[in-house]
Design an enzyme around this catalytic site. Structure first.
Site, PDB file in Angstrom:
ATOM      1  N   LYS A 159       0.631  -1.251  -0.141  1.00 59.24           N
ATOM      2  CA  LYS A 159       0.010  -0.054   0.082  1.00 59.24           C
ATOM      3  C   LYS A 159       0.748   1.327   0.057  1.00 59.24           C
ATOM      4  O   LYS A 159       1.892   1.636   0.833  1.00 59.24           O
ATOM      5  CB  LYS A 159      -0.869  -0.013   1.119  1.00 59.24           C
ATOM      6  CG  LYS A 159      -1.823   1.221   1.292  1.00 59.24           C
ATOM      7  CD  LYS A 159      -2.873   1.190   2.489  1.00 59.24           C
ATOM      8  CE  LYS A 159      -3.357   2.420   2.684  1.00 59.24           C
ATOM      9  NZ  LYS A 159      -4.715   2.387   3.508  1.00 59.24           N
ATOM     10  N   LYS A 210      -2.123  -1.415  -3.756  1.00 59.55           N
ATOM     11  CA  LYS A 210      -2.879  -0.262  -3.816  1.00 59.55           C
ATOM     12  C   LYS A 210      -2.225   0.775  -3.750  1.00 59.55           C
ATOM     13  O   LYS A 210      -1.122   0.907  -3.382  1.00 59.55           O
ATOM     14  CB  LYS A 210      -3.810  -0.486  -2.323  1.00 59.55           C
ATOM     15  CG  LYS A 210      -4.763   0.798  -2.103  1.00 59.55           C
ATOM     16  CD  LYS A 210      -5.283   0.682  -0.614  1.00 59.55           C
ATOM     17  CE  LYS A 210      -6.074   1.941  -0.632  1.00 59.55           C
ATOM     18  NZ  LYS A 210      -6.447   2.253   0.918  1.00 59.55           N
TER      19      LYS A 210
HETATM   20  C1  PBG Z   1      -7.447   3.527   5.703  1.00 59.73           C
HETATM   21  C2  PBG Z   1      -7.689   3.285   4.046  1.00 59.73           C
HETATM   22  C3  PBG Z   1      -7.333   4.292   3.068  1.00 59.73           C
HETATM   23  C4  PBG Z   1      -7.947   3.611   1.948  1.00 59.73           C
HETATM   24  C5  PBG Z   1      -8.551   2.559   2.303  1.00 59.73           C
HETATM   25  N1  PBG Z   1      -8.287   2.281   3.417  1.00 59.73           N
HETATM   26  C6  PBG Z   1      -6.960   5.687   3.149  1.00 59.73           C
HETATM   27  C7  PBG Z   1      -5.459   5.897   3.711  1.00 59.73           C
HETATM   28  O1  PBG Z   1      -4.775   5.081   3.803  1.00 59.73           O
HETATM   29  O2  PBG Z   1      -5.255   7.171   4.013  1.00 59.73           O
HETATM   30  C8  PBG Z   1      -8.039   4.518   0.601  1.00 59.73           C
HETATM   31  C9  PBG Z   1      -9.050   3.812  -0.146  1.00 59.73           C
HETATM   32  C10 PBG Z   1      -9.336   4.801  -1.379  1.00 59.73           C
HETATM   33  O3  PBG Z   1      -8.731   5.923  -1.530  1.00 59.73           O
HETATM   34  O4  PBG Z   1     -10.219   4.481  -2.248  1.00 59.73           O
HETATM   35  N2  PBG Z   1      -6.231   3.275   5.977  1.00 59.73           N
END
Ligand code: PBG
Length: 323
Positions: free
Chosen positions: A194, A247
């Site tokens: 991520k 992601k």
């Molecule tokens: C929580 C999380 C996030 C997303 C999914 N889980 C936000 C982040 O890490 O700031 C992002 C999902 C999206 O942008 O569609 N940590």
């Protein structure tokens, strides 16, 4: 050699194109994100994500039914709690918004596969994904809270948990905690690679989870790193992840492709909020053909190697694909 080889022969009409098509997408590939909030009869559109809503439990059940009726087998739940504090205590509250939503959805629609996002950022007053001490996000103390959150989701009836915090060691901690409570059969889908991405900003409006100071670069990955993703994924698999996720998706197709080549676990990819909003905005302006761009993007994510796609387009795409 030309003129013996004419690749256009197999492009002559849609029938033959379909027959030789290498990648197809189907509603079964999708996981649809839903945002659950407190209160009753609340359904508030997220301004930067047209067609997506914050919904109270009563409303979300209807949305879940619609999703399932379109042939989409699964949802992932995000919570917007009534109360935020330093330790994100609503995240592991038995009567928290997500826990309530899981129980109600599983009561009315047991066949729908309910995944939960396990993270603290929606629940902490500072908006970070872990506990803060001396102005920094603490790794090890956060693991305990994430484990409690995952267990409370499983107790409420979640079919799968998906940690998205990017703390080191969290898959192992969560696996252990689930097993200790008897949830040996609850799989973990880890947000393994991520990235600290600017593509999340519409989501932060949706989930009200913008960090109140600093950013997430001390725990999420540097977008410039490709090989490091393989290390992250290797560790999560060793720690017990059943499915790993990359992601965002669209700007990271190389990472999805690497992951597919290197590992034999199912690969998920998160087509994130910013990727959705860009297409919606340009579509609204008439600058692109929104539907074709949507299908092309989802197909490219699958072609790169994703077995599962988390996407806000799931309903729109399923409607088109079901025609
Ligand atoms: C929580 C999380 C996030 C997303 C999914 N889980 C936000 C982040 O890490 O700031 C992002 C999902 C999206 O942008 O569609 N940590």
């Amino acid at each position: 050699m030309f003129p013996i080889h004419r690749l256009r022969r197999l492009r002559k009409n849609e029938t033959i194109r379909k027959m030789v098509r290498e990648t197809t997408i189907s509603p079964e590939d999708f996981i649809y994100p839903l945002f659950v909030t407190c209160g009753k009869r609340v359904k508030k559109e997220i301004s930067s994500m047209p067609g997506c809503f914050q919904e109270s439990v009563d409303k979300i059940v209807k949305s879940a039914k619609e999703v399932y009726s379109l042939g989409i087998p699964s949802i992932i739940l995000f919570g917007i709690p009534e109360h935020k504090d330093k330790m994100g205590s609503s995240a592991y509250d038995e009567h928290g918004v997500v826990q309530n939503a899981i129980r109600t959805i599983k009561d009315t629609l047991p066949e729908l596969y309910v995944i939960t996002d396990v993270c603290l950022c929606e629940y902490t007053s500072h908006g970070h994904c872990g506990v803060i001490k001396d102005g920094t996000v603490q790794n090890d103390p956060t693991l305990e809270l994430l484990s409690k959150e995952a267990v409370s989701h499983a107790q409420a009836g979640a079919d799968m948990v998906a940690p998205s915090d990017m703390m080191d060691g969290r898959v192992e901690a969560i696996r252990r905690a689930l097993d200790e409570e008897g949830f040996h059969e609850t799989p973990i889908m880890s947000y393994a690679a991520k990235y600290a991405s600017a593509f999340y900003s519409p989501f932060r409006e949706a989930a009200e989870s913008t960090p109140q100071f600093g950013d997430r670069r001390s725990y999420q990955m540097d977008p410039a790193n490709r090989r490091e993703a393989l290390r992250e994924i290797t560790l999560d698999i060793e720690e017990g992840a059943d499915i790993i996720m990359v992601k965002p998706a669209l700007a990271y197709l190389d990472v999805i492709s690497d992951a597919k080549d290197a590992f034999d676990v199912p690969i998920a990819a998160y087509n994130v909020s910013g990727e959705y909003s860009l297409v919606k905005a340009a579509g609204k302006l008439g600058w692109i053909d929104e539907q074709r761009v949507m299908i092309e993007i989802l197909t490219s994510i699958k072609r790169a190697g994703a077995d599962l796609i988390l996407t806000y387009f799931a309903k729109d795409a399923a409607k088109l694909l079901n025609k």
